[in-house]
Design a protein around this motif. Sequence first.
Motif, PDB file in Angstrom:
ATOM      1  N   ARG A  44      52.667  20.685  60.550  1.00  0.00           N
ATOM      2  CA  ARG A  44      51.779  19.880  59.710  1.00  0.00           C
ATOM      3  C   ARG A  44      51.275  20.672  58.505  1.00  0.00           C
ATOM      4  O   ARG A  44      51.199  20.154  57.395  1.00  0.00           O
ATOM      5  CB  ARG A  44      50.607  19.353  60.528  1.00  0.00           C
ATOM      6  N   ILE A  45      50.947  21.917  58.732  1.00  0.00           N
ATOM      7  CA  ILE A  45      50.495  22.764  57.619  1.00  0.00           C
ATOM      8  C   ILE A  45      51.637  22.982  56.628  1.00  0.00           C
ATOM      9  O   ILE A  45      51.435  22.942  55.410  1.00  0.00           O
ATOM     10  CB  ILE A  45      49.936  24.104  58.135  1.00  0.00           C
ATOM     11  N   GLN A  46      52.847  23.190  57.122  1.00  0.00           N
ATOM     12  CA  GLN A  46      53.999  23.370  56.232  1.00  0.00           C
ATOM     13  C   GLN A  46      54.283  22.107  55.420  1.00  0.00           C
ATOM     14  O   GLN A  46      54.599  22.183  54.228  1.00  0.00           O
ATOM     15  CB  GLN A  46      55.232  23.782  57.040  1.00  0.00           C
ATOM     16  N   ARG A  47      54.148  20.941  56.049  1.00  0.00           N
ATOM     17  CA  ARG A  47      54.328  19.684  55.309  1.00  0.00           C
ATOM     18  C   ARG A  47      53.247  19.522  54.252  1.00  0.00           C
ATOM     19  O   ARG A  47      53.509  19.093  53.133  1.00  0.00           O
ATOM     20  CB  ARG A  47      54.317  18.488  56.263  1.00  0.00           C
ATOM     21  N   ALA A  48      52.021  19.871  54.598  1.00  0.00           N
ATOM     22  CA  ALA A  48      50.920  19.788  53.634  1.00  0.00           C
ATOM     23  C   ALA A  48      51.157  20.742  52.474  1.00  0.00           C
ATOM     24  O   ALA A  48      50.895  20.401  51.311  1.00  0.00           O
ATOM     25  CB  ALA A  48      49.593  20.114  54.327  1.00  0.00           C
ATOM     26  N   ARG A  49      51.689  21.927  52.759  1.00  0.00           N
ATOM     27  CA  ARG A  49      51.989  22.890  51.700  1.00  0.00           C
ATOM     28  C   ARG A  49      53.061  22.357  50.768  1.00  0.00           C
ATOM     29  O   ARG A  49      52.959  22.457  49.549  1.00  0.00           O
ATOM     30  CB  ARG A  49      52.435  24.221  52.305  1.00  0.00           C
ATOM     31  N   ALA A  50      54.110  21.771  51.346  1.00  0.00           N
ATOM     32  CA  ALA A  50      55.187  21.200  50.529  1.00  0.00           C
ATOM     33  C   ALA A  50      54.664  20.063  49.656  1.00  0.00           C
ATOM     34  O   ALA A  50      55.029  19.951  48.480  1.00  0.00           O
ATOM     35  CB  ALA A  50      56.320  20.707  51.425  1.00  0.00           C
ATOM     36  N   CYS A  51      53.806  19.253  50.212  1.00  0.00           N
ATOM     37  CA  CYS A  51      53.208  18.149  49.453  1.00  0.00           C
ATOM     38  C   CYS A  51      52.343  18.690  48.311  1.00  0.00           C
ATOM     39  O   CYS A  51      52.421  18.204  47.181  1.00  0.00           O
ATOM     40  CB  CYS A  51      52.375  17.278  50.386  1.00  0.00           C
ATOM     41  N   ALA A  52      51.519  19.694  48.595  1.00  0.00           N
ATOM     42  CA  ALA A  52      50.667  20.285  47.558  1.00  0.00           C
ATOM     43  C   ALA A  52      51.509  20.916  46.458  1.00  0.00           C
ATOM     44  O   ALA A  52      51.182  20.798  45.275  1.00  0.00           O
ATOM     45  CB  ALA A  52      49.733  21.327  48.176  1.00  0.00           C
ATOM     46  N   ALA A  53      52.605  21.568  46.814  1.00  0.00           N
ATOM     47  CA  ALA A  53      53.482  22.180  45.815  1.00  0.00           C
ATOM     48  C   ALA A  53      54.095  21.111  44.912  1.00  0.00           C
ATOM     49  O   ALA A  53      54.147  21.269  43.686  1.00  0.00           O
ATOM     50  CB  ALA A  53      54.579  23.000  46.488  1.00  0.00           C
ATOM     51  N   GLN A  54      54.526  20.013  45.510  1.00  0.00           N
ATOM     52  CA  GLN A  54      55.106  18.924  44.722  1.00  0.00           C
ATOM     53  C   GLN A  54      54.061  18.291  43.797  1.00  0.00           C
ATOM     54  O   GLN A  54      54.334  18.035  42.618  1.00  0.00           O
ATOM     55  CB  GLN A  54      55.701  17.847  45.648  1.00  0.00           C
ATOM     56  N   GLU A  55      52.883  18.067  44.303  1.00  0.00           N
ATOM     57  CA  GLU A  55      51.819  17.480  43.478  1.00  0.00           C
ATOM     58  C   GLU A  55      51.426  18.417  42.337  1.00  0.00           C
ATOM     59  O   GLU A  55      51.178  17.962  41.221  1.00  0.00           O
ATOM     60  CB  GLU A  55      50.598  17.146  44.337  1.00  0.00           C
ATOM     61  N   GLU A  56      51.370  19.713  42.622  1.00  0.00           N
ATOM     62  CA  GLU A  56      51.046  20.671  41.564  1.00  0.00           C
ATOM     63  C   GLU A  56      52.091  20.598  40.454  1.00  0.00           C
ATOM     64  O   GLU A  56      51.758  20.523  39.259  1.00  0.00           O
ATOM     65  CB  GLU A  56      50.976  22.095  42.107  1.00  0.00           C
ATOM     66  N   ARG A  57      53.368  20.581  40.816  1.00  0.00           N
ATOM     67  CA  ARG A  57      54.433  20.473  39.813  1.00  0.00           C
ATOM     68  C   ARG A  57      54.328  19.164  39.033  1.00  0.00           C
ATOM     69  O   ARG A  57      54.474  19.147  37.804  1.00  0.00           O
ATOM     70  CB  ARG A  57      55.807  20.574  40.479  1.00  0.00           C
ATOM     71  N   THR A  58      54.047  18.084  39.738  1.00  0.00           N
ATOM     72  CA  THR A  58      53.939  16.774  39.093  1.00  0.00           C
ATOM     73  C   THR A  58      52.817  16.754  38.065  1.00  0.00           C
ATOM     74  O   THR A  58      53.011  16.296  36.931  1.00  0.00           O
ATOM     75  CB  THR A  58      53.697  15.679  40.155  1.00  0.00           C
ATOM     76  N   TRP A  59      51.646  17.245  38.445  1.00  0.00           N
ATOM     77  CA  TRP A  59      50.504  17.205  37.524  1.00  0.00           C
ATOM     78  C   TRP A  59      50.663  18.183  36.365  1.00  0.00           C
ATOM     79  O   TRP A  59      50.232  17.903  35.250  1.00  0.00           O
ATOM     80  CB  TRP A  59      49.198  17.428  38.277  1.00  0.00           C
ATOM     81  N   ARG A  60      51.282  19.323  36.608  1.00  0.00           N
ATOM     82  CA  ARG A  60      51.525  20.256  35.491  1.00  0.00           C
ATOM     83  C   ARG A  60      52.535  19.659  34.512  1.00  0.00           C
ATOM     84  O   ARG A  60      52.389  19.798  33.294  1.00  0.00           O
ATOM     85  CB  ARG A  60      51.972  21.608  36.013  1.00  0.00           C
ATOM     86  N   ALA A  61      53.552  18.985  35.033  1.00  0.00           N
ATOM     87  CA  ALA A  61      54.527  18.322  34.162  1.00  0.00           C
ATOM     88  C   ALA A  61      53.856  17.208  33.375  1.00  0.00           C
ATOM     89  O   ALA A  61      54.122  17.028  32.176  1.00  0.00           O
ATOM     90  CB  ALA A  61      55.684  17.770  34.986  1.00  0.00           C
ATOM     91  N   ARG A  62      52.982  16.464  34.032  1.00  0.00           N
ATOM     92  CA  ARG A  62      52.256  15.382  33.347  1.00  0.00           C
ATOM     93  C   ARG A  62      51.375  15.947  32.235  1.00  0.00           C
ATOM     94  O   ARG A  62      51.310  15.405  31.138  1.00  0.00           O
ATOM     95  CB  ARG A  62      51.409  14.621  34.369  1.00  0.00           C
ATOM     96  N   ARG A  63      50.703  17.048  32.518  1.00  0.00           N
ATOM     97  CA  ARG A  63      49.866  17.705  31.503  1.00  0.00           C
ATOM     98  C   ARG A  63      50.705  18.111  30.296  1.00  0.00           C
ATOM     99  O   ARG A  63      50.350  17.843  29.154  1.00  0.00           O
ATOM    100  CB  ARG A  63      49.190  18.935  32.104  1.00  0.00           C
ATOM    101  N   ASP A  64      51.858  18.744  30.571  1.00  0.00           N
ATOM    102  CA  ASP A  64      52.735  19.184  29.484  1.00  0.00           C
ATOM    103  C   ASP A  64      53.261  17.995  28.687  1.00  0.00           C
ATOM    104  O   ASP A  64      53.356  18.051  27.456  1.00  0.00           O
ATOM    105  CB  ASP A  64      53.889  20.017  30.036  1.00  0.00           C
ATOM    106  N   GLU A  65      53.592  16.935  29.387  1.00  0.00           N
ATOM    107  CA  GLU A  65      54.073  15.711  28.731  1.00  0.00           C
ATOM    108  C   GLU A  65      53.005  15.123  27.815  1.00  0.00           C
ATOM    109  O   GLU A  65      53.288  14.718  26.681  1.00  0.00           O
ATOM    110  CB  GLU A  65      54.463  14.704  29.811  1.00  0.00           C
ATOM    111  N   LEU A  66      51.777  15.091  28.296  1.00  0.00           N
ATOM    112  CA  LEU A  66      50.679  14.556  27.478  1.00  0.00           C
ATOM    113  C   LEU A  66      50.410  15.438  26.263  1.00  0.00           C
ATOM    114  O   LEU A  66      50.112  14.931  25.185  1.00  0.00           O
ATOM    115  CB  LEU A  66      49.414  14.414  28.322  1.00  0.00           C
TER     116      LEU A  66
END
Length: 76
Positions: free
Chosen positions: A13-35
């Motif tokens: 469960r912790i590993q899944r949460a880590r993978a999810c957090a990593a994906q969300e971090e990439r998504t939001w950083r990409a969104r920031r760069d796009e904006l």
Amino acid sequence: MTDVVDSDELLRRIQRARACAAQEERTWRARRDELRRADGDDPGAVRDAEVRGVAYGVVLRVLDEILTPGRHPAQS
């Protein structure tokens, strides 16, 4: 109602949460760069995306420390 889980399930469960957090971090950083590239008139949206990226980065570091204690340098 609470479920009793063994240590292996907790680790998964912790590993899944880590993978999810990593994906969300990439998504939001990409969104920031796009904006930023879009020369948008909404600095609030850029700031929101940046804050969310930082927040997910913090969660990621915490989960990394849980999964691999002491391997990551302390940040001040």
